[in-house]
Design a protein around this motif. Structure first.
Motif, short mmCIF file in Angstrom:
data_model
loop_
_atom_site.label_atom_id
_atom_site.label_comp_id
_atom_site.label_asym_id
_atom_site.label_seq_id
_atom_site.Cartn_x
_atom_site.Cartn_y
_atom_site.Cartn_z
N TRP A 19 0.85 -1.18 0.00
CA TRP A 19 0.00 0.00 0.00
C TRP A 19 0.89 1.23 0.00
O TRP A 19 2.00 1.21 0.52
N LEU A 21 1.36 5.08 1.38
CA LEU A 21 0.90 5.92 2.47
C LEU A 21 0.00 7.05 1.97
O LEU A 21 -0.96 7.42 2.63
N LEU A 24 -3.60 6.10 1.97
CA LEU A 24 -4.26 5.81 3.24
C LEU A 24 -5.13 6.99 3.65
O LEU A 24 -4.66 8.11 3.77
N ILE A 27 -7.10 5.42 9.70
CA ILE A 27 -6.81 4.24 10.52
C ILE A 27 -7.85 4.24 11.63
O ILE A 27 -7.98 5.21 12.37
N MET A 41 -7.64 -0.35 8.23
CA MET A 41 -6.94 0.65 7.43
C MET A 41 -7.81 0.92 6.20
O MET A 41 -8.16 0.01 5.47
N HIS A 42 -8.16 2.19 6.03
CA HIS A 42 -9.05 2.59 4.95
C HIS A 42 -8.24 3.14 3.79
O HIS A 42 -7.64 4.21 3.89
N PHE A 43 -8.22 2.41 2.70
CA PHE A 43 -7.65 2.87 1.43
C PHE A 43 -8.85 3.00 0.49
O PHE A 43 -9.92 3.41 0.93
N LEU A 76 -4.33 12.93 7.85
CA LEU A 76 -4.54 11.51 8.06
C LEU A 76 -5.42 11.34 9.29
O LEU A 76 -5.06 11.77 10.38
#
Length: 121
Positions: A19, A21, A24, A27, A41-43, A76
């Motif tokens: 993944w 960063l 992202l 979290i 973890m949200h992608f 983030l």
């Protein structure tokens, strides 16, 4: 994400997924007030993960946050984590967090013991 297994006495690792960063979005620690190693973890997709321990989950979140601050400086979202353990400016932050937590627990326990031994009149 790395897959780990043993073959006889040899440790094997295989990169299963990578993944970035910058992709992202968030979290999610799921439960900030319990000792829980699970997090999301949200992608573009949500990945449900389990850390080795709750402490390693917090260390991972702190590391991602620091990397984000150093290189990306984007917003983030870190949700459902106890801020006391995430922020570097707190009393808990040092290289020996576990010792500090243990010292604080012992301090409270000794206070409770002293209070329980005081006679009530």
């Amino acid at each position: 994400m790395v897959k780990h297994w043993r073959v006889d006495r040899e440790e094997k690792y295989e990169i299963v997924e990578k993944w970035l960063l910058r992709d992202l979005e968030m979290i999610d620690g799921k439960e900030a007030d319990t000792d829980n190693p699970y997090f999301d973890m949200h992608f573009h997709k949500v990945y449900n993960l389990e850390a080795y321990s709750c402490a390693s989950k917090y260390t991972f979140a702190r590391t991602l946050n620091k990397l984000n601050e150093m290189y990306l400086k984007k917003d983030l979202k870190i949700v459902n984590f106890d801020d006391t353990y995430l922020n570097d400016d707190s009393i808990w932050s040092s290289n020996n967090r576990d010792c500090l937590v243990l010292m604080r627990i012992c301090f409270y326990a000794s206070n409770l013991l002293c209070l329980s031994l005081c006679p009530l009149s």
